[in-house]
Write an enzyme that holds these catalytic residues in place. Structure first.
Site, PDB file in Angstrom:
ATOM      1  N   ASP A  30       0.845  -1.199   0.000  1.00  0.00           N
ATOM      2  CA  ASP A  30       0.000   0.000   0.000  1.00  0.00           C
ATOM      3  C   ASP A  30       0.881   1.250   0.000  1.00  0.00           C
ATOM      4  OD1 ASP A  30      -3.214   0.512   0.944  1.00  0.00           O
ATOM      5  OD2 ASP A  30      -1.820   2.200   1.144  1.00  0.00           O
ATOM      6  N   ASN A  85     -12.727  -3.275   2.746  1.00  0.00           N
ATOM      7  CA  ASN A  85     -13.648  -2.150   2.847  1.00  0.00           C
ATOM      8  C   ASN A  85     -14.583  -2.183   1.642  1.00  0.00           C
ATOM      9  OD1 ASN A  85     -12.319  -1.243   5.177  1.00  0.00           O
ATOM     10  ND2 ASN A  85     -10.849  -0.060   3.976  1.00  0.00           N
ATOM     11  N   HIS A  98     -10.389  -4.974  -3.376  1.00  0.00           N
ATOM     12  CA  HIS A  98      -9.044  -5.213  -2.832  1.00  0.00           C
ATOM     13  C   HIS A  98      -9.143  -5.645  -1.386  1.00  0.00           C
ATOM     14  CE1 HIS A  98     -10.071  -0.951  -2.401  1.00  0.00           C
ATOM     15  NE2 HIS A  98      -9.403  -0.964  -1.253  1.00  0.00           N
ATOM     16  N   LEU A  99      -8.213  -6.485  -1.006  1.00  0.00           N
ATOM     17  CA  LEU A  99      -8.110  -6.980   0.368  1.00  0.00           C
ATOM     18  C   LEU A  99      -6.871  -6.366   0.990  1.00  0.00           C
ATOM     19  CD1 LEU A  99      -8.466 -10.677   1.490  1.00  0.00           C
ATOM     20  CD2 LEU A  99      -6.451  -9.347   2.154  1.00  0.00           C
ATOM     21  N   HIS A 100      -7.057  -5.746   2.161  1.00  0.00           N
ATOM     22  CA  HIS A 100      -5.910  -5.214   2.914  1.00  0.00           C
ATOM     23  C   HIS A 100      -5.377  -6.327   3.816  1.00  0.00           C
ATOM     24  CE1 HIS A 100      -6.841  -0.785   2.308  1.00  0.00           C
ATOM     25  NE2 HIS A 100      -8.043  -1.288   2.107  1.00  0.00           N
TER      26      HIS A 100
HETATM   27  P1  AMP Z   1      -9.747   1.540   0.515  1.00  0.00           P
HETATM   28  O1  AMP Z   1      -9.868   2.777   1.319  1.00  0.00           O
HETATM   29  O2  AMP Z   1     -10.143   0.300   1.253  1.00  0.00           O
HETATM   30  O3  AMP Z   1     -10.440   1.660  -0.827  1.00  0.00           O
HETATM   31  O4  AMP Z   1      -8.208   1.346   0.242  1.00  0.00           O
HETATM   32  C1  AMP Z   1      -7.543   1.896  -0.846  1.00  0.00           C
HETATM   33  C2  AMP Z   1      -6.079   1.785  -0.540  1.00  0.00           C
HETATM   34  O5  AMP Z   1      -5.363   1.928  -1.734  1.00  0.00           O
HETATM   35  C3  AMP Z   1      -5.566   2.848   0.424  1.00  0.00           C
HETATM   36  O6  AMP Z   1      -4.989   2.212   1.553  1.00  0.00           O
HETATM   37  C4  AMP Z   1      -4.525   3.595  -0.404  1.00  0.00           C
HETATM   38  O7  AMP Z   1      -3.428   3.990   0.362  1.00  0.00           O
HETATM   39  C5  AMP Z   1      -4.153   2.574  -1.447  1.00  0.00           C
HETATM   40  N1  AMP Z   1      -3.650   3.082  -2.706  1.00  0.00           N
HETATM   41  C6  AMP Z   1      -4.222   4.013  -3.506  1.00  0.00           C
HETATM   42  N2  AMP Z   1      -3.483   4.180  -4.622  1.00  0.00           N
HETATM   43  C7  AMP Z   1      -2.448   3.327  -4.532  1.00  0.00           C
HETATM   44  C8  AMP Z   1      -1.335   3.019  -5.370  1.00  0.00           C
HETATM   45  N3  AMP Z   1      -1.131   3.635  -6.545  1.00  0.00           N
HETATM   46  N4  AMP Z   1      -0.455   2.079  -4.959  1.00  0.00           N
HETATM   47  C9  AMP Z   1      -0.637   1.455  -3.777  1.00  0.00           C
HETATM   48  N5  AMP Z   1      -1.659   1.690  -2.949  1.00  0.00           N
HETATM   49  C10 AMP Z   1      -2.552   2.622  -3.310  1.00  0.00           C
END
Ligand code: AMP
Length: 112
Positions: A30, A85, A98-100
């Site tokens: 991330d 989320n 996406h999975l965190h």
């Molecule tokens: P969400 O809030 O669950 O949609 O998570 C989106 C995640 O994507 C956030 O934690 C961001 O920091 C991450 N993110 C957004 N753009 C990028 C990118 N280009 N590379 C890596 N992570 C990203």
């Protein structure tokens, strides 16, 4: 899905170091980590969120890949958290499923 940033990452349009990749899934760090380990695991195919998933195999591939990533990083020793989320109230900001995978510190509960 020309505009989707995670589609661009998955298809190589944005150069990204993958820590895991197979025919269905990629995983990468991330950009704005919320824990010492913060990896995103995403399907290569575009789904705007989990709500749009129409094939249970997508969940199987995503979860099993996330477990592989966790094991490859040695996270099974101290544990980790997986979070998806979903939608506005779920805190989703990028409209590609996406999975965190979060680890490396004690994670609070309940989440904010
Ligand atoms: P969400 O809030 O669950 O949609 O998570 C989106 C995640 O994507 C956030 O934690 C961001 O920091 C991450 N993110 C957004 N753009 C990028 C990118 N280009 N590379 C890596 N992570 C990203």
């Amino acid at each position: 899905m020309d505009e989707c940033i995670f589609c661009k990452i998955a298809n190589g349009g944005i150069p990204t170091d993958f820590i895991y990749s197979d025919e269905n899934v990629v995983a990468f760090r991330d950009l704005n980590p919320q824990a010492p380990v913060h990896v995103l695991v995403i399907p290569k195919k575009h789904y705007s969120s989990g709500i749009a998933v129409d094939d249970p195999a997508v969940w199987g591939n995503l979860m099993s890949s996330a477990v592989k990533v966790a094991n490859s990083l040695g996270l099974e020793k101290d544990g980790y958290r997986m979070v998806i989320n979903t939608g506005e109230q779920g805190g989703q900001t990028v409209p590609h499923l996406h999975l965190h995978l979060l680890a490396g510190r004690n994670l609070g509960w309940p989440p904010g």
